[in-house]
Write an enzyme that holds these catalytic residues in place. Sequence first.
Site, PDB file in Angstrom:
ATOM      1  N   CYS A  62       0.750  -1.138   0.043  1.00 16.84           N
ATOM      2  CA  CYS A  62      -0.131  -0.085  -0.070  1.00 16.84           C
ATOM      3  C   CYS A  62       0.774   1.189   0.159  1.00 16.84           C
ATOM      4  CB  CYS A  62      -0.894  -0.022   1.209  1.00 16.84           C
ATOM      5  SG  CYS A  62      -1.682   1.436   1.220  1.00 16.84           S
ATOM      6  N   LYS A  98      -0.170   5.322  -6.097  1.00 13.77           N
ATOM      7  CA  LYS A  98      -1.221   5.239  -7.214  1.00 13.77           C
ATOM      8  C   LYS A  98      -1.895   6.486  -7.034  1.00 13.77           C
ATOM      9  CE  LYS A  98      -4.571   3.637  -6.560  1.00 13.77           C
ATOM     10  NZ  LYS A  98      -5.111   2.080  -6.266  1.00 13.77           N
ATOM     11  N   GLU A 108     -26.297  14.808  -3.136  1.00 14.74           N
ATOM     12  CA  GLU A 108     -27.776  14.919  -2.517  1.00 14.74           C
ATOM     13  C   GLU A 108     -28.318  13.999  -3.646  1.00 14.74           C
ATOM     14  OE1 GLU A 108     -29.803  18.313  -3.878  1.00 14.74           O
ATOM     15  OE2 GLU A 108     -28.144  18.895  -5.368  1.00 14.74           O
ATOM     16  N   TYR A 150      -9.399  -3.628 -11.062  1.00 18.26           N
ATOM     17  CA  TYR A 150      -9.156  -2.317 -10.772  1.00 18.26           C
ATOM     18  C   TYR A 150      -7.824  -1.728 -11.037  1.00 18.26           C
ATOM     19  CZ  TYR A 150      -6.599  -3.570  -6.489  1.00 18.26           C
ATOM     20  OH  TYR A 150      -5.599  -4.162  -5.559  1.00 18.26           O
ATOM     21  N   GLU A 173      -7.241   1.651 -13.375  1.00 10.23           N
ATOM     22  CA  GLU A 173      -6.676   2.919 -12.894  1.00 10.23           C
ATOM     23  C   GLU A 173      -5.474   3.265 -13.708  1.00 10.23           C
ATOM     24  OE1 GLU A 173      -8.472   2.181  -8.288  1.00 10.23           O
ATOM     25  OE2 GLU A 173      -6.175   1.339  -8.809  1.00 10.23           O
ATOM     26  N   CYS A 205      -1.619   1.601  -3.222  1.00 12.49           N
ATOM     27  CA  CYS A 205      -2.577   2.614  -2.791  1.00 12.49           C
ATOM     28  C   CYS A 205      -2.092   3.888  -2.944  1.00 12.49           C
ATOM     29  CB  CYS A 205      -3.427   2.403  -1.676  1.00 12.49           C
ATOM     30  SG  CYS A 205      -3.451   0.504  -1.197  1.00 12.49           S
ATOM     31  N   HIS A 239     -27.746  20.853  -0.995  1.00  3.76           N
ATOM     32  CA  HIS A 239     -27.789  21.331  -2.298  1.00  3.76           C
ATOM     33  C   HIS A 239     -26.922  22.727  -2.612  1.00  3.76           C
ATOM     34  CE1 HIS A 239     -29.788  22.070  -6.324  1.00  3.76           C
ATOM     35  NE2 HIS A 239     -29.885  23.268  -5.794  1.00  3.76           N
TER      36      HIS A 239
END
Length: 452
Positions: free
Chosen positions: A47, A55, A446, A182, A186, A52, A441
Site C-alpha cells: 500500500c 497510485k 444529494e 481495478y 486505474e 494505494c 444542495h
Amino acid sequence: MAKDGTEYDYDLFTIGAGSGGVRASRVAASHGAKVAVAEEYRVGGTCVIRGCVPKKMLVYGAHFAEDLEDAKNFGWTISNPKFEWTTLRDNVLRDVDRISGLYGETLENNGVEVFTEHAELTGPHEITLVSGKVVTARYILIATGARPHVPDCPGSEHGITSNEAFHLDALPPRILIAGGGYIANEFAGIFNEFGTHVTIINRTDTLLRHYDESVRDRLLQISTMKGIDFRFHAEFRGIERTDEGCLKVSMTGHDDIEVDCVMFATGRVPNTEGLGLDKAGVELGDKGEIVVDRFSKTSVDHIYAVGDVTGRVQLTPVAIREGHAFADTVFGDNPTAVDHQCIPAAVFSHPPIAGVGLTEGEARNTLGDVKVYQADFRPMKNVLAGRNERGLYKIICNAGNDKIVGIHMIGPEAPEIMQAAAVAVKAGLTKADFDATVAIHPTMAEELVLMR
C-alpha cells in the site's frame, strides 16, 4: 513465559511489515507483548511503497489534465501548460520515503524490534533470519502480502507490473495494459490523462466483474470516449522486442499490436514461497493462499496470517482490521473476528467507481424481489465545462423490508461520497431513512436522498 512454562525470545514474531503486519505488531505491543518484525524490503508494504498511496498521488496528478482544460469555461486563461513526468514521479517517491519512515517510527515508538531481512520458519515456534540468527516466538504472524501475477507467455520478461510503473524513466507513447480489474483500469486512466495511447486487453469481455453491471458499463463507455482502446477475449501469444526497440504483441482473436510498454495487471499472487510454511504444516489453498479461520488462525495453532497472503479480501483497510483483531484476540483477551460482509470499495479510474453491498444482479439472485432506484445525471461542473460525461448512482433495496442492500456509483468524488453512504448500508438503514434526510444542495451526493 508461555502457559506451558516454555520461554521464548518473543511473544510475537511478525513476518512482513505491511499495513496488516504493522498494525498487528503495534497493537500486540500495546497489550504488553514483546514483539519483533522481519521485513526484507521496506516497512510499509504494498500500500505505502508500490500500491494505494503512490497510485492515488498519480491519480491526483492525472486529474489536472482535465481540470486545466475545464478551467477555460470558468474564466481561467492558462497558457501552454506542460507536464513533466519525472517531477511527479520523484515527488511521489519522496513522499513514499516519508510515509515508510513514519511506519518505521510507529514500530520503534511501540518497542517493536525490526529485522530488515528475510525470515523463514525452521521449526516449531522457531524463525531463522537470512543472516543466520535463530529466534523463537510464542506466536508467529504471517503478513507477507501478495505480488503481481505475470502471465506465462513467450517474452513476458519484456513486460512490467504496477511495481515498476512508479519508477519509469519516461512516459511510454503507447502502452498495452493486460487485465480487467481495478489496477488495469486505474493505470489506464492515469496514462491516458498523461497523453499515452492506452490499449487494454482482457481474457473476457467483462471489466471489474465484482462491481455493478450498470456502473462498469458506464466506465467502459466513458473510457472509450476518452480514447482508451479495448480488446476483449484476448490472451497473449507472445511479446517480441523489435529492432527499433518497440514491443510487438501477438494475441488471440486480434491483430498484432506494436507498443512501447506492456504492463501486466492480471491479478495478485500470495507471497507464501520461501517461508517454510510446508515444513511447519501450514495449509495452503489452491492459489497458494494461507487458509485461516475467522480469527486468522492457520492449521497450526501458534501461527496466524492476515492480509493479502490469506486470499480473503485484498484491501488495505481489511488487512489493518484483521491485524488489529488478531492482536486483540491473542494478546488483548478480547476474541475478535472481522466481518468480511458489506465491505465498501472503490476504483480510482477516470471517473472513479465506488460500491458497497450487493450489486443489482446479486440482489436479484439472492433476494428475488428487489427495488432499484437510479439517478443518471450530468454533474454541474461538467455542464459548465462543456464535458459530456454523466454520473450514475444506484440504490438496491430489498422489496420485502425496504432495507438498502447495495449502493453503487460512478462519477467525480464517488469514493469520498461512498465512505459515508457505506455506514448507512452497514447499519441496515432503509430507503425511507434516506428519503427522510434533507439534501445538501447543490451537490452530487444529494442524489442519494432524492431518488424516488
